[in-house]
Design a protein around this motif. Sequence first.
Motif, PDB file in Angstrom:
ATOM      1  N   GLU A 119      10.187  37.641  40.436  1.00  0.00           N
ATOM      2  CA  GLU A 119      10.293  38.915  39.730  1.00  0.00           C
ATOM      3  C   GLU A 119       8.946  39.323  39.137  1.00  0.00           C
ATOM      4  N   ILE A 120       8.230  38.357  38.586  1.00  0.00           N
ATOM      5  CA  ILE A 120       6.900  38.654  38.030  1.00  0.00           C
ATOM      6  C   ILE A 120       5.962  39.112  39.132  1.00  0.00           C
ATOM      7  N   GLY A 121       6.007  38.405  40.274  1.00  0.00           N
ATOM      8  CA  GLY A 121       5.147  38.776  41.393  1.00  0.00           C
ATOM      9  C   GLY A 121       5.412  40.176  41.904  1.00  0.00           C
ATOM     10  N   GLN A 122       6.667  40.601  41.845  1.00  0.00           N
ATOM     11  CA  GLN A 122       7.026  41.943  42.289  1.00  0.00           C
ATOM     12  C   GLN A 122       6.706  43.005  41.237  1.00  0.00           C
ATOM     13  N   GLY A 123       6.417  42.570  40.020  1.00  0.00           N
ATOM     14  CA  GLY A 123       6.140  43.517  38.952  1.00  0.00           C
ATOM     15  C   GLY A 123       7.380  44.182  38.412  1.00  0.00           C
ATOM     16  N   ASN A 124       8.513  43.478  38.449  1.00  0.00           N
ATOM     17  CA  ASN A 124       9.764  44.036  37.925  1.00  0.00           C
ATOM     18  C   ASN A 124       9.599  44.362  36.444  1.00  0.00           C
ATOM     19  N   PRO A 125       9.648  45.639  36.045  1.00  0.00           N
ATOM     20  CA  PRO A 125       9.392  45.997  34.643  1.00  0.00           C
ATOM     21  C   PRO A 125      10.437  45.444  33.684  1.00  0.00           C
ATOM     22  N   ALA A 126      11.654  45.193  34.168  1.00  0.00           N
ATOM     23  CA  ALA A 126      12.671  44.610  33.287  1.00  0.00           C
ATOM     24  C   ALA A 126      12.263  43.217  32.843  1.00  0.00           C
ATOM     25  N   ILE A 127      11.659  42.444  33.737  1.00  0.00           N
ATOM     26  CA  ILE A 127      11.180  41.104  33.398  1.00  0.00           C
ATOM     27  C   ILE A 127       9.983  41.192  32.460  1.00  0.00           C
ATOM     28  N   LEU A 128       9.104  42.154  32.693  1.00  0.00           N
ATOM     29  CA  LEU A 128       7.936  42.323  31.827  1.00  0.00           C
ATOM     30  C   LEU A 128       8.358  42.695  30.411  1.00  0.00           C
ATOM     31  N   ALA A 129       9.419  43.492  30.284  1.00  0.00           N
ATOM     32  CA  ALA A 129       9.936  43.839  28.961  1.00  0.00           C
ATOM     33  C   ALA A 129      10.490  42.606  28.263  1.00  0.00           C
TER      34      ALA A 129
END
Length: 436
Positions: free
Chosen positions: A230-240
Motif C-alpha cells: 500500500e505504501i509503495g502504491q501511494g495509497n493516501p488512506a495508508i499515508l493518513a
Amino acid sequence: MQRDNAINEGCSKPDCELTGDHAHLRRYTFRLPEPIGIEDGFSVQNIYHSDDPDSQPTFAHLTIHQVEMESDDPTTLSMKSIARLDRTTTGGGDLPKGQANIAQPQSLHSVARVITLANSPDQPAQDWNQQTQNLEPREDSFMRALHAVQTLVRGVKLANLGRPPLLPTYERAPLMVLVDDLAVETPFSLDALGGLEWGETAIMFLNHQNSPGYRPQVVPVDLVNMMGREIGQGNPAILAKERLIDAHRLIHVDGEYGAAVVSAATGIEVLSDSLLSALLWEDHIQSECGLERALSEASNLFSGDVTPLKRAQAHTVSRLGGDWTSSGSPWQIYRGGAASLRNRIVHAGYQPKRAEAIKAYQQSLSGQTFLFDRLAAQCGKYPRTCHVFLGSQGLEKRNLYTGKIKQFFEQTALSEPAYSTHFSVWHRSLISKVRA
C-alpha cells in the motif's frame, strides 16, 4: 532569562522539624539526549513569575557540565550487533576476525544540574491526572528544572551553529534522575548556589515509555507485506493512518506536543481528501463516465484555496449523510478542537501542553472513526470505497458485513481490478491534474 540576587521564600514543608528562617532546595541531575554547544560549567538562572501580583516568583538555577566518556554510540552498537549476529549464525565461539575488539569511542555528554525550590508556588488543577509531565513549571519542581534546560537548548538551537540540538523533553529524559535535597537559611543568594554542599543523593524514576531494554512486538509478516504494498502504491488512506501513528509517537515517545497535533490534524486532512477522492472515483466507475472527463470534473473540486475540511463540508457530507455540524458531532468537535489548535500552532506559534496534545489526538481519532462510520453506513452505495478504506474487518466490526455487501466483497470484487491499486492510480492522476 532573568536574574535575581536573593530569594526570601520560606519553608512550606508540612512535616519539617527545622527551626529558623529556611527554605528547602532540590537539585536535579540528568543527561541531555544530545550534547549541546555550551562551555563546561555555564550557569544561568530562570525566574518564574506569575500573572497574579500576590503570588511569589520561583527560580531554576541551571549549570551545564560537559563530560567525555566511553559510550556505545549508534555506530558501535551497530557493529556489535552485526558481530553478535555473525557469531550466532556460525555456531557460536569467538567473534569474527577484525570484530573481536571493537573500540569504544570517546563521546561528549551534556549533563544538566538544576537547583530550584522543593516547593512550588502554584497548585495543580483539580482535574490533574497525577502525571508529572502534565504539570507546569510553577506547579512542579522537576518540570521547572526541565523547562529551564529546554529554554537553554532552544537558545542554542536558535544560534544556528551546526546541527540543531534535540530538544530535551520529559519523554526523552533518562528513566532515572538524581535528586538531592538541602535546607538553607533564608534569604539566600542565587549567585551562591554553586558552592553548596549537598548530602545524600536519591533516585527519582520518571514514568515515560522509554525504558531501557525496550522490545518491540512482533508484527505478522503478511500484514507487513500488505502495508508495504500500500505504501509503495501511494495509497493516501495508508499515508493518513501513518500520520496519526506518528502523532502518537510524538506525544508519548518524543514529547513533541506541537508536532503531534500538527501530524494528527494533517492525517485527518489527508484522510478527508482521500475519502472524497475515492467517492468521486467510485462515482466515475458506476457512471461509466470517461476517465479524463471524470478527472477533470473531480479536479475542479480540489482546485483553489479551499481547505480539506471545507471541501468535506461542501462535497462529502451530501454523499455520506449524517450529523456533521451539531455540537455533539465528532466531526464538529474535531474541527473546533484539534483542527483549531493545529491552526494556532502553525499560524501563531502556540506551544500546546501535553494534555492539550493528547486531547487533540483523541479528537482526531474520533474524527477518523466518524468518517469511517459514515462511509460504512453507505456501504451499499460505495462498496469499492469501503473495500479500500474499511475492508471486510471494518464492516464486520460494525455488524454490516452481511447480505449484498458480503456477496460483493467475495464475488464481484474478485472479478474487478484490485481496488487499492486502481484507486491509488486514480488519486495520483487527480493530484497531478490539480497541480497542472
